[in-house]
Motif scaffolding. Structure first.
Motif, mmCIF file in Angstrom:
data_model
loop_
_atom_site.group_PDB
_atom_site.id
_atom_site.type_symbol
_atom_site.label_atom_id
_atom_site.label_comp_id
_atom_site.label_asym_id
_atom_site.label_seq_id
_atom_site.Cartn_x
_atom_site.Cartn_y
_atom_site.Cartn_z
ATOM 1 N N ARG A 10 0.821 -1.197 0.000
ATOM 2 C CA ARG A 10 0.000 0.000 0.000
ATOM 3 C C ARG A 10 0.865 1.261 0.000
ATOM 4 O O ARG A 10 0.603 2.219 -0.722
ATOM 5 C CB ARG A 10 -0.917 0.008 1.228
ATOM 6 C CG ARG A 10 -2.361 0.231 0.873
ATOM 7 C CD ARG A 10 -3.290 0.193 2.075
ATOM 8 N NE ARG A 10 -3.202 -1.082 2.777
ATOM 9 C CZ ARG A 10 -3.038 -1.228 4.092
ATOM 10 N NH1 ARG A 10 -3.011 -0.187 4.883
ATOM 11 N NH2 ARG A 10 -2.947 -2.416 4.646
ATOM 12 N N ILE A 11 1.918 1.262 0.790
ATOM 13 C CA ILE A 11 2.833 2.415 0.848
ATOM 14 C C ILE A 11 3.538 2.596 -0.501
ATOM 15 O O ILE A 11 3.671 3.711 -1.007
ATOM 16 C CB ILE A 11 3.859 2.244 1.993
ATOM 17 C CG1 ILE A 11 3.145 2.365 3.344
ATOM 18 C CG2 ILE A 11 4.966 3.273 1.886
ATOM 19 C CD1 ILE A 11 4.009 2.024 4.531
ATOM 20 N N ALA A 12 3.962 1.488 -1.110
ATOM 21 C CA ALA A 12 4.637 1.557 -2.411
ATOM 22 C C ALA A 12 3.674 2.078 -3.474
ATOM 23 O O ALA A 12 4.051 2.905 -4.313
ATOM 24 C CB ALA A 12 5.186 0.193 -2.805
ATOM 25 N N ASN A 13 2.429 1.612 -3.463
ATOM 26 C CA ASN A 13 1.438 2.090 -4.434
ATOM 27 C C ASN A 13 1.152 3.578 -4.243
ATOM 28 O O ASN A 13 1.037 4.323 -5.211
ATOM 29 C CB ASN A 13 0.151 1.285 -4.336
ATOM 30 C CG ASN A 13 0.296 -0.105 -4.932
ATOM 31 O OD1 ASN A 13 1.211 -0.357 -5.705
ATOM 32 N ND2 ASN A 13 -0.595 -1.010 -4.554
ATOM 33 N N THR A 14 1.043 4.009 -3.003
ATOM 34 C CA THR A 14 0.805 5.427 -2.712
ATOM 35 C C THR A 14 1.983 6.269 -3.194
ATOM 36 O O THR A 14 1.796 7.327 -3.806
ATOM 37 C CB THR A 14 0.578 5.641 -1.207
ATOM 38 O OG1 THR A 14 -0.515 4.820 -0.783
ATOM 39 C CG2 THR A 14 0.273 7.091 -0.894
ATOM 40 N N ALA A 15 3.196 5.803 -2.930
ATOM 41 C CA ALA A 15 4.384 6.526 -3.381
ATOM 42 C C ALA A 15 4.431 6.603 -4.910
ATOM 43 O O ALA A 15 4.788 7.632 -5.487
ATOM 44 C CB ALA A 15 5.651 5.863 -2.845
ATOM 45 N N LEU A 16 4.046 5.529 -5.568
ATOM 46 C CA LEU A 16 4.025 5.513 -7.034
ATOM 47 C C LEU A 16 3.004 6.511 -7.581
ATOM 48 O O LEU A 16 3.284 7.250 -8.514
ATOM 49 C CB LEU A 16 3.723 4.099 -7.538
ATOM 50 C CG LEU A 16 3.701 3.920 -9.052
ATOM 51 C CD1 LEU A 16 5.060 4.239 -9.645
ATOM 52 C CD2 LEU A 16 3.277 2.511 -9.404
ATOM 53 N N VAL A 20 3.883 9.756 -9.897
ATOM 54 C CA VAL A 20 3.261 9.965 -11.210
ATOM 55 C C VAL A 20 2.569 11.326 -11.255
ATOM 56 O O VAL A 20 2.696 12.062 -12.240
ATOM 57 C CB VAL A 20 2.280 8.817 -11.538
ATOM 58 C CG1 VAL A 20 1.406 9.176 -12.728
ATOM 59 C CG2 VAL A 20 3.043 7.534 -11.800
ATOM 60 N N LEU A 21 1.857 11.689 -10.209
ATOM 61 C CA LEU A 21 1.204 12.995 -10.166
ATOM 62 C C LEU A 21 2.215 14.137 -10.190
ATOM 63 O O LEU A 21 1.999 15.157 -10.851
ATOM 64 C CB LEU A 21 0.301 13.096 -8.934
ATOM 65 C CG LEU A 21 -0.961 12.232 -8.965
ATOM 66 C CD1 LEU A 21 -1.699 12.317 -7.636
ATOM 67 C CD2 LEU A 21 -1.858 12.650 -10.114
ATOM 68 N N ALA A 22 3.316 13.973 -9.483
ATOM 69 C CA ALA A 22 4.356 15.003 -9.495
ATOM 70 C C ALA A 22 4.951 15.160 -10.891
ATOM 71 O O ALA A 22 5.172 16.282 -11.372
ATOM 72 C CB ALA A 22 5.452 14.663 -8.486
ATOM 73 N N LEU A 23 5.212 14.046 -11.570
ATOM 74 C CA LEU A 23 5.760 14.110 -12.927
ATOM 75 C C LEU A 23 4.767 14.744 -13.891
ATOM 76 O O LEU A 23 5.148 15.544 -14.751
ATOM 77 C CB LEU A 23 6.160 12.719 -13.410
ATOM 78 C CG LEU A 23 7.394 12.113 -12.742
ATOM 79 C CD1 LEU A 23 7.592 10.676 -13.203
ATOM 80 C CD2 LEU A 23 8.624 12.941 -13.041
ATOM 81 N N LEU A 24 3.497 14.399 -13.774
ATOM 82 C CA LEU A 24 2.478 14.984 -14.647
ATOM 83 C C LEU A 24 2.333 16.482 -14.415
ATOM 84 O O LEU A 24 2.193 17.256 -15.359
ATOM 85 C CB LEU A 24 1.140 14.281 -14.454
ATOM 86 C CG LEU A 24 1.043 12.873 -15.043
ATOM 87 C CD1 LEU A 24 -0.293 12.243 -14.675
ATOM 88 C CD2 LEU A 24 1.233 12.891 -16.540
ATOM 89 N N SER A 25 2.386 16.920 -13.172
ATOM 90 C CA SER A 25 2.264 18.349 -12.900
ATOM 91 C C SER A 25 3.502 19.096 -13.385
ATOM 92 O O SER A 25 3.403 20.207 -13.895
ATOM 93 C CB SER A 25 2.022 18.609 -11.416
ATOM 94 O OG SER A 25 3.139 18.201 -10.654
#
Length: 98
Positions: A10-16, A20-25
């Motif tokens: 769950r932590i790994a999925n949240t970090a991913l 991804v959101l940071a890269l998209l922004s």
């Protein structure tokens, strides 16, 4: 062990998702910056122009290079140096100049 693995997953999925959101922004910010129109004027002079006749001079085939130098004047008051190189391939005064 199962609960610990699920928590790590769950932590790994949240970090991913956050990554991804940071890269998209960041990509969206770069896209917004590249869509700006810049207005400028160039003041330049022909620095050099070298031409060589190719084949029979009566055919009028000339090949060569040119160089220009000058200034670029931006609307916001900034000034930058300008230089450009190009080549030409002309036959009897017409052809390509790049």
């Amino acid at each position: 062990m199962n609960a610990a693995n699920a928590r790590v997953r769950r932590i790994a999925n949240t970090a991913l998702v956050v990554l991804v959101l940071a890269l998209l922004s960041a990509f969206a910010a770069v896209q917004a910056q590249t869509s700006t129109t810049v207005h400028y004027r160039e003041v330049h002079y022909q620095f050099t122009n070298n031409a060589v006749s190719i084949g029979n001079p009566a055919d009028g085939h000339v090949n060569g290079i040119w160089a220009r130098r000058g200034l670029t004047l931006f609307d916001n008051g900034e000034v930058a140096s300008y230089s450009a190189l190009g080549e030409f391939d002309l036959t009897k005064g017409s052809g390509t100049i790049s």
